[in-house]
Enzyme design. Sequence first.
Site, PDB file in Angstrom:
ATOM      1  N   SER A  20     -38.500   8.986  19.127  1.00 31.08           N
ATOM      2  CA  SER A  20     -37.457   7.977  18.918  1.00 31.08           C
ATOM      3  C   SER A  20     -37.533   6.867  19.943  1.00 31.08           C
ATOM      4  CB  SER A  20     -36.081   8.619  19.011  1.00 31.08           C
ATOM      5  OG  SER A  20     -35.780   9.232  17.812  1.00 31.08           O
ATOM      6  N   GLY A  21     -37.214   5.685  19.480  1.00 37.81           N
ATOM      7  CA  GLY A  21     -37.216   4.528  20.370  1.00 37.81           C
ATOM      8  C   GLY A  21     -38.586   3.906  20.514  1.00 37.81           C
TER       9      GLY A  21
HETATM   10  N1  ARG Z   1     -34.512  11.120  16.067  1.00 40.64           N
HETATM   11  C1  ARG Z   1     -35.763  11.514  16.570  1.00 40.64           C
HETATM   12  C2  ARG Z   1     -35.807  11.354  18.082  1.00 40.64           C
HETATM   13  O1  ARG Z   1     -34.758  11.259  18.662  1.00 40.64           O
HETATM   14  C3  ARG Z   1     -36.881  10.848  15.853  1.00 40.64           C
HETATM   15  C4  ARG Z   1     -37.111  11.524  14.592  1.00 40.64           C
HETATM   16  C5  ARG Z   1     -38.086  10.876  13.707  1.00 40.64           C
HETATM   17  N2  ARG Z   1     -38.227  11.765  12.626  1.00 40.64           N
HETATM   18  C6  ARG Z   1     -39.002  11.556  11.582  1.00 40.64           C
HETATM   19  N3  ARG Z   1     -39.102  12.496  10.686  1.00 40.64           N
HETATM   20  N4  ARG Z   1     -39.641  10.453  11.433  1.00 40.64           N
HETATM   21  O2  ARG Z   1     -36.832  11.498  18.699  1.00 40.64           O
END
Ligand code: ARG
Length: 849
Positions: A243-244
């Site tokens: 993420s990010g």
């Molecule tokens: N929300 C996740 C994070 O905090 C990222 C998840 C991305 N997931 C996906 N299936 N593309 O790291």
Amino acid sequence: MSQHLFLSLVIVAISPLPGGFQHSDVSPTQENPADLDCGLPEPSSRIVGGSDVQPGSWPWQVSLHQGGGHICGGSLIAPSWVLSAAHCFIRNGTLEPAAEWSVFLGVHSHDGPLDNIQVHAVAAILVPDNYSRVELGSDLALLRLASPARLGPGVRPVCLPRASHHFAHGKTCRATGWGDVQEADPLPLPWVLQEVELRLLGEAACQCLYSRPGPFNLTFQLLPGMLCAGYPEGRKDTCQGDSGGPLVCEDGGRWFQVGITSFGFGCGRRNRPGVFTAVAPFEAWIQEQVMGSEPGPAFLSQAQKSQAGPQEPRENCTIALPECGKAPRPGTWPWEAQVMVPGSRPCHGALVSESWVLAPASCFLDPPLDLEAWRVFLPSRPGPERVAHFVAHENASWDDASGLVLLQLSAPVNLSAAPRAVCLPHPDHYFLPGSRCRLARWGRGEPAPAPGAQLEAELLSGWWCHCLYGRRGASVPPPGDPPHALCPTYREEEEAGRCWNGSSWSLLCREEGTWFLAGIRDFPSGCLRPRAFSPLQTHGPWISHVTQGAYLEDQLIWDWGPEGDETETQTCPPHTEHGACGLRPKAIAAGVLWPWLAEVHVTGGRVCTGILVAPGWVLAATHCILRLGATTVPYIEVYLGRSEASPLPQGHQVSRLVISIRLPRHLGLGPPLALLELSSRIEPSPSALPVCLHPGGVPPRDSCWVLGWKNSQDRVPVAATVSILTPRLCRCLYQGILPPGTFCVLYAEGQEDRCEVTSAPPLLCQTEGGHWVLMGMAVRGSRELFTAIGPEEAWISQTVGEAHFLNPGGSPYWPPGGSDLCPPDLAGDSGSPKATPLFLLLLAVLIQG
Ligand code: ARG
């Protein structure tokens, strides 16, 4: 999230050099001369399904740390600015203090040289006012660094797209990060930054995929400001910890950040592409936040204006179907693998990916020595495969399924119609009761007597499986929790006459034409087909961790029905020493009747009520079975799991011949109870299960029913609510006509006429523990008088052996002493007294004692 990825890096003593930035030689954009050079990796130069990056290829990638560990990714967009996702910094609705965070720049791997790494404190975290939850969009954040980054090899900013910038769907872009390599499977050491190629999906195509119910039983609405990237077939994706981080696409020789990793449903699942925050729509917001900062981020105009939105060809909606678990004909399994180890019989396993075969450890008792000599035979392959690696399941846990091994083939095979991998369930997979399943060879057992392996089985509900075969006293796992066991039931006819001795089996269950390897039974179960299988779903994470590509497939049927709504934990009545008895689930699913209620068909068309008291024995009232004066022994058939109104499929019906009738000797001429010996045992199942027997006494507060038929023609089971009267009241009411060992009941209002009496209906109570117990059988011609079972315990136990007598409880039926005085007006003279108001009053007082 792999929270501790960078644990030991803890603020390496590299103090950021303030003002270290220098303009690069390459000229910045024509339109934005103040902007810095961007989007150019070093000339030399997970993510799910990705690979290690070359050092320096993604110089804008940053790692955001909190509490000494990597939490999220981010991207350098200007010397003092990092772009990331809002959800990384918000806990319980509040923004976390900037001081808790640090930004790592120039990181390639944790093991790599530290000299190029810069660590910067964060001065401020900015998040759009309208951000609330990832699914509602605006999932972006800007981090202002306490000191600007020193640009150089390995640390450079990425270009940002203008609001008008359009990236065509179908374009192949890259996502980078140190996140999990699969669901719940962290990036292994040495934590080398991962990159993966993802295709941009148009809004319509993405929405179309997400509109189909899928994992976590939900659909999702894509909002403006979000974009999807990935593939309908899944297998490549970002994941927890990414993420990010940036999703970048090339345009005119530079890399533009098109998206910010935001969220997904699982990782790499079919029809569930990753969702990113689209960067272009947030140009204005970003510009506003960084205003006055020099140099600011480089928003560059589109280089190739080739495909504007409206002209772009319409994207069609391509739903991906499972790639695993398709069998042209049930019984010929394209994943069936035979492992040949010199000196022992072939071992049956299952192909779970291009390169891996799953097999029971019991096949390979000795430590595997010479893998060179091993051969694996797969369907439709020109010759045998060789084995490169042998990986055993490490920590053997409570169940017998832990004895698994994975064999890696020395070269991957092409998956097509055959060989093809079997699908494996995720841990939360819920195989619906009634699922169609089959057995397949597993391990080293005897060859199956064909065509036996083709026969269908049907899955029992979790409650039945657990209560019939589960561990005593454990609570029943609710749907969605990994079950302790999976139980198939087989049709009676298919059972008979086949011996499966010495075989291990795997259980394959089908959903929408796709076969899952649902369970395994790695030890023989005598001559019967196995009843309870160890579920495989608890092993999915280990299998996917080792294989990095086994086909864990989503549940394909989401209609969990009424059972799916039951989240409350249920327990089973404890077993008696002979196993489970008297089970009936609280919430009655369609098709569950009274599994111990038998129809006893006697010569001459008479049908009596019978009660299954052990796998091969039925108890009935003698007067109904044997007619006075008859000279021949009647021909008797017994049916269970059968009723005209029953929704049970025909396959649940069970019938047996009666081969002997046993009467108690000690009662002389007219014994009230008869035991009928059946021609063969009946395997316990929800349609034929022995009742528990009550050794004596009437436990207080039990609820009791007379169980019979509305009429003896169509035999629809009915139950009438009754209370058992105290012996004293009973004697007062039935003075003179009360045979020894008899008790009497009072019907609840309006319940008297529910059951007809000629079939001699039984009386059952449900104990506090949840067991259904047989108390007695109706005395000839009466609906109120019952012959007690308790006094016959010795005779029944001796004759049957496996009768399920519960431990004694409550007071005995016939307590000695007590007053013989009857309440006034009750010294009845009729066989069927009317309940007077006084009588009911007395009853209420007496019964509660
Ligand atoms: N929300 C996740 C994070 O905090 C990222 C998840 C991305 N997931 C996906 N299936 N593309 O790291």
